[in-house]
Design a protein around this motif. Structure first.
Motif, short mmCIF file in Angstrom:
data_model
loop_
_atom_site.label_atom_id
_atom_site.label_comp_id
_atom_site.label_asym_id
_atom_site.label_seq_id
_atom_site.Cartn_x
_atom_site.Cartn_y
_atom_site.Cartn_z
N GLU A 88 -11.35 53.11 0.33
CA GLU A 88 -10.98 52.11 -0.66
C GLU A 88 -9.48 52.12 -0.91
O GLU A 88 -8.86 53.18 -0.98
CB GLU A 88 -11.73 52.36 -1.97
N CYS B 170 -6.36 51.42 -3.46
CA CYS B 170 -6.18 51.48 -4.91
C CYS B 170 -4.75 51.10 -5.29
O CYS B 170 -3.80 51.40 -4.56
CB CYS B 170 -6.50 52.87 -5.44
N ASP C 105 -14.54 43.85 -12.30
CA ASP C 105 -13.87 43.32 -11.11
C ASP C 105 -14.54 42.00 -10.77
O ASP C 105 -15.67 41.95 -10.29
CB ASP C 105 -14.03 44.33 -9.96
N ASP D 184 -16.04 41.48 -7.26
CA ASP D 184 -17.05 42.43 -6.80
C ASP D 184 -18.43 41.86 -7.09
O ASP D 184 -19.17 42.36 -7.94
CB ASP D 184 -16.86 43.78 -7.51
N GLY E 81 -18.73 48.50 -7.35
CA GLY E 81 -18.15 49.39 -8.32
C GLY E 81 -16.92 50.12 -7.80
O GLY E 81 -16.89 51.35 -7.74
N TYR E 82 -15.89 49.36 -7.41
CA TYR E 82 -14.68 49.98 -6.87
C TYR E 82 -13.94 50.75 -7.95
O TYR E 82 -13.96 50.40 -9.13
CB TYR E 82 -13.78 48.91 -6.27
N LYS E 83 -13.27 51.82 -7.56
CA LYS E 83 -12.65 52.74 -8.49
C LYS E 83 -11.24 52.33 -8.89
O LYS E 83 -10.70 52.81 -9.88
CB LYS E 83 -12.62 54.15 -7.90
N SER E 84 -10.62 51.45 -8.14
CA SER E 84 -9.23 51.08 -8.40
C SER E 84 -9.08 50.41 -9.76
O SER E 84 -10.02 49.83 -10.31
CB SER E 84 -8.72 50.15 -7.31
N ARG F 51 -8.03 47.43 -12.24
CA ARG F 51 -8.19 45.99 -12.11
C ARG F 51 -6.85 45.30 -12.40
O ARG F 51 -6.16 45.65 -13.37
CB ARG F 51 -9.23 45.46 -13.10
N THR G 225 -9.79 44.01 -7.50
CA THR G 225 -9.29 45.27 -6.95
C THR G 225 -8.87 44.96 -5.51
O THR G 225 -9.32 43.96 -4.93
CB THR G 225 -10.38 46.36 -6.96
#
Length: 351
Positions: free
Chosen positions: A86, A88, A103, A106, A111-114, A116, A126
């Protein structure tokens, strides 16, 4: 809780309520996630997923026999996010506007961690979700990037920056953009001699010269844009060359296609209307399934017109009534498109 599939108005290659085909695989554990929490309320993740599925056309593999979503189905293709780590955002990047919240790109709730960041249209992304969303648009043949929420248009420069595109990704985007632009706007085909892409500059002349073959053979190499054989006969020519059996396959389709039978009660009296028409603005062939109203919107040029009388909207505007001018005869000529968008574009077909 299972939800029903929202069916489209009618099937057409260029005008329909069908959304773009998805290119990301649905992870099995995500698709099977419970849609209702312990209190009997739909959770936010499920609600967002449901809203997305209702906006797009589900492939048959995702719908079971009673028309409900098959929670155990998954996409056959692979997601970019499953193959690469991913991306970031740098929290110290002062050129970005970071926000808290979901996000917006998405759609499958990965559920990306970066962090927003806000796009120019106001929605949040993201880097990885934006990359996947834009790739999907490119794979659908688009030459522009639009927000999946509000249809606001993003510049290529903005996408490159906000998606944190690598040099390799930029080359891939550039290649796809060129091919899409060539197919949509420049009228490109493979030369029958060298198999290289050739642009047809004069849309009213079927005789096209291949620069590469001309250079290699030290003499002009010309071929027919219609039958894709070496040119025979005088030039210019707009209908056919003198090769045997050279003909316009699209005109043949328009001549021989079956008639349409409308299902709506108000349109049952329409007789002898061809089931395939050429868009009256750009010439793309469209097929009507007979469902819903008699209007179509061309996906390529966005023209809205009546499939029966071939008049533009709003010159003809009665969705479920027989046209006063009657059924237009089968088309014997196909318009040549100049790459522009119709003046009556972006008008939705009434369901």
């Amino acid at each position: 809780m299972l939800f029903s599939v929202v069916k489209c108005c009618f099937v057409s290659d260029s005008c329909s309520h069908m959304g773009p085909k998805l290119t990301r695989p649905v992870r099995r554990e995500r698709a099977a996630e419970t849609f209702v929490d312990g209190d009997g309320d739909m959770n936010r993740r499920a609600h967002r997923t449901t809203s997305f599925w209702r906006r797009v056309n589900l492939p048959e593999t995702l719908v079971n026999g009673n028309g409900n979503f098959n929670r155990h189905a998954h996409w056959k293709t692979r997601s970019r996010s499953e193959d690469l780590p991913e991306k970031c955002y740098n929290p110290n990047d002062n050129t970005l506007t970071f926000v808290d919240g979901d996000d917006d790109m998405d759609f499958l709730c990965i559920g990306y961690k970066s962090l927003r960041a806000r796009m120019s249209c106001g929605h949040t992304v993201t880097p990885t979700s934006l990359t996947d969303w834009c790739l999907r648009q490119l794979e659908e043949g688009s030459t522009r990037f639009k927000c999946g929420k509000c249809e606001g248009e993003w510049t290529y420069e903005e996408v490159c920056k906000m998606a944190l595109l690598t040099l390799e990704e930029e080359k891939d985007f550039d290649s796809k953009l060129f091919k899409n632009a060539a197919n949509v706007h420049l009228n490109v085909k493979l030369c029958p001699g060298c198999k290289c892409l050739v642009v047809r500059e004069n849309l009213n002349d079927l005789c096209v010269k291949c620069p590469k073959c001309t250079t290699n053979n030290i003499k002009p190499y010309k071929f027919c844009w219609q039958c894709l054989r070496e040119w025979k006969g005088p030039i210019p020519a707009s209908e056919r060359c003198e090769n045997e059996d050279c003909c316009n396959e699209q005109l043949k389709t328009l001549k021989n296609c079956p008639v349409i039978i409308f299902k709506n009660v108000g349109l049952l009296g329409i007789k002898d209307c061809p089931s395939i028409r050429a868009c009256v603005f750009c010439g793309k062939l469209l097929e009507h399934s007979g469902m819903k109203c008699k209007f179509v919107i061309c996906k390529r040029c966005k023209t809205k017109f009546c499939f029966v009388c071939l008049k533009l909207f709003p010159e003809c505007q009665n969705y479920f009534e027989i046209c006063k001018s009657g059924v237009s005869p089968r088309q014997t000529a196909i318009p040549v498109w100049d790459g522009k968008i119709a003046n009556n574009a972006n008008i939705n077909v009434e369901e």
